[in-house]
Design an enzyme around this catalytic site. Structure first.
Site, mmCIF file in Angstrom:
data_model
loop_
_atom_site.group_PDB
_atom_site.id
_atom_site.type_symbol
_atom_site.label_atom_id
_atom_site.label_comp_id
_atom_site.label_asym_id
_atom_site.label_seq_id
_atom_site.Cartn_x
_atom_site.Cartn_y
_atom_site.Cartn_z
ATOM 1 N N GLY A 125 31.758 45.871 31.621
ATOM 2 C CA GLY A 125 31.343 44.301 31.928
ATOM 3 C C GLY A 125 29.861 44.286 32.026
ATOM 4 O O GLY A 125 29.268 43.198 32.002
ATOM 5 N N ASP B 151 27.535 46.000 29.829
ATOM 6 C CA ASP B 151 26.865 45.873 28.739
ATOM 7 C C ASP B 151 27.983 45.476 27.806
ATOM 8 O O ASP B 151 28.408 46.445 26.547
ATOM 9 C CB ASP B 151 26.174 47.393 28.250
ATOM 10 N N ASN C 254 33.945 37.427 40.005
ATOM 11 C CA ASN C 254 33.807 36.961 38.838
ATOM 12 C C ASN C 254 34.913 36.667 38.144
ATOM 13 O O ASN C 254 36.161 37.191 38.522
ATOM 14 C CB ASN C 254 33.147 38.107 37.999
ATOM 15 N N ARG C 255 34.924 35.651 37.401
ATOM 16 C CA ARG C 255 35.978 35.259 36.390
ATOM 17 C C ARG C 255 35.565 35.055 34.868
ATOM 18 O O ARG C 255 35.919 33.817 34.377
ATOM 19 C CB ARG C 255 36.802 33.996 37.107
ATOM 20 N N LEU C 256 34.984 35.871 34.469
ATOM 21 C CA LEU C 256 34.347 35.829 33.178
ATOM 22 C C LEU C 256 35.240 35.548 32.139
ATOM 23 O O LEU C 256 34.857 34.828 31.109
ATOM 24 C CB LEU C 256 33.438 37.093 32.994
ATOM 25 N N GLY C 257 36.334 36.308 32.092
ATOM 26 C CA GLY C 257 37.271 36.304 30.921
ATOM 27 C C GLY C 257 36.836 37.063 29.754
ATOM 28 O O GLY C 257 37.122 36.374 28.726
ATOM 29 N N ASN D 77 34.860 50.274 25.622
ATOM 30 C CA ASN D 77 36.090 49.630 26.427
ATOM 31 C C ASN D 77 36.414 48.622 25.517
ATOM 32 O O ASN D 77 35.739 47.609 25.408
ATOM 33 C CB ASN D 77 35.492 49.232 27.737
ATOM 34 N N ASN E 144 41.390 38.264 35.013
ATOM 35 C CA ASN E 144 40.775 37.095 34.364
ATOM 36 C C ASN E 144 41.276 36.604 32.864
ATOM 37 O O ASN E 144 40.727 35.772 32.564
ATOM 38 C CB ASN E 144 39.380 37.016 34.381
ATOM 39 N N THR F 16 38.560 45.029 39.396
ATOM 40 C CA THR F 16 38.530 44.140 40.365
ATOM 41 C C THR F 16 39.698 43.744 40.905
ATOM 42 O O THR F 16 40.890 44.143 40.359
ATOM 43 C CB THR F 16 37.848 42.755 39.860
#
Length: 361
Positions: free
Chosen positions: A63, A65, A111-114, A139, A175, A245
């Protein structure tokens, strides 16, 4: 000089929106503007795992990089390994902004970046161009609108096989709707069967066997640990990362705690460490674990090791403590080895796992 600037950077970064601050940090790393951390190669911290040699067990969690922009800078910060991603086959923008929230009194982030990222092709181009030094894992995840998510993971294995030191299969982000359903034993069986078949095909063609780690959620119910671990063992997973998370909000008072998304940082430490220890007990310590969640000091890093971790990953702790945290943790761990009369940190792995596994979440 750079170290002094790093100390001044925190208030500047905290004056920016979280995603803007993150982009500024990445650009500084790309330009080489970051402190090199001494003392991160203490002999007691060296470890050999999956045929890989690491100078220390510290990495930065996925998350940070997403697009493989700063893998070498992460190693330059003093980390023993780097992990890029989560990357998906096709680019995707993720969820609408605002989608990252600091909970400063709690030393936490929601966070809820998705899975916002530029896709496989962009990350692969950068990883192919870099000199092959150090341990750099990839990843991999699935696109939100994918109709065959297992195929997306297989595509990740095939795309990055020539450049990844290891793979982390991320099925634990809260997310991407439905992603955590892949942790159910039947779904996990199908997913791992296809992933391991993809690796076997690469090995049959003459390529080396790349380690495959599966990343789980901290919200895994206690009675779900055993069947999930059984599936991982059955398919020969090389490692387990614990954890991503959480959707829980353990006694938070900051108004931002009402935001949807995954919680990371200090409030995640207890839950993630208990789940780590339960998985360590369920595997009888036979599968290396990566401990993630709430590590922001030498003490919390050591607790993860004692609960069952072989490697550690940080992220939110770095936001609040700065890059010097890496050196402080490695110094603390090296000192702990000396004080306890052990030659290597690995001798402390799991020494308090039963105690942690018995704790309530």
């Amino acid at each position: 000089m750079i170290g002094a600037l790093a100390g001044l950077a925190r208030p500047v970064l905290f004056a920016l929106e979280p995603e803007v601050a993150h982009e500024v940090t990445l650009r500084a790393l790309e330009l080489g503007v970051y402190p090199r951390c001494p003392g991160t190669e203490a002999p007691a911290l060296r470890c050999s795992l999956w045929g890989l040699d690491l100078p220390n067990p510290i990495g930065i969690a996925a998350g940070f990089d997403k697009d493989a922009r700063v893998a070498d800078a992460v190693l330059g910060l003093g980390c023993g390994f780097a992990e890029v991603g989560t990357t998906t086959p096709r680019p995707q923008s993720g969820n609408p902004a605002p989608r990252v929230f600091r909970l400063i009194p709690e030393r936490a982030v929601i966070n809820r970046l998705g899975f916002n990222n530029a896709g496989h092709a962009a990350a692969l181009k950068r990883l192919t161009a870099r000199a092959r030094r150090g341990v750099v894992g990839v990843n991999i995840g699935a696109n939100k609108d994918s109709t065959d998510r297992a195929a997306d993971y297989v595509a990740g294995i095939e795309a990055f096989y020539g450049v990844a030191s290891y793979f982390t299969v991320n099925i634990s982000s809260p997310n991407t709707p439905g992603l955590r359903d892949l942790q159910a034993p039947d779904a996990l069986d199908e997913l791992l069967g296809r992933i391991m078949a993809a690796r076997a095909a690469k090995v049959a063609s003459g390529a080396p066997s790349r380690p495959i780690v599966v990343k789980l959620a901290p919200d895994l119910a206690e009675d779900a640990v055993e069947p999930v671990v059984a599936a991982l063992l059955r398919h020969g997973a090389d490692g387990i990362a614990l954890s991503n998370t959480t959707l829980a909000r353990p006694g938070l008072t900051d108004p931002a705690a009402r935001e949807a998304g995954g919680l990371s940082g200090r409030p995640l430490f207890h839950r993630s460490t208990v789940v780590l220890a339960r998985v360590y007990e369920a595997t009888a310590g036979k599968v290396p674990l990566i401990g993630i969640g709430g590590i922001d000091s030498g003490e919390t890093a050591l607790a993860k090791i004692e609960a069952g971790a072989t490697l550690l990953q940080l992220y939110t702790g770095l936001i609040y403590e700065g890059p010097g945290l890496i050196g402080r943790i490695t110094s603390y761990l090296a000192k702990a080895c000396a004080e306890r009369g052990v030659r290597t940190l690995s001798e402390l792995t799991g020494t308090r796992s039963a105690e942690w596994a018995a704790k309530q979440i």
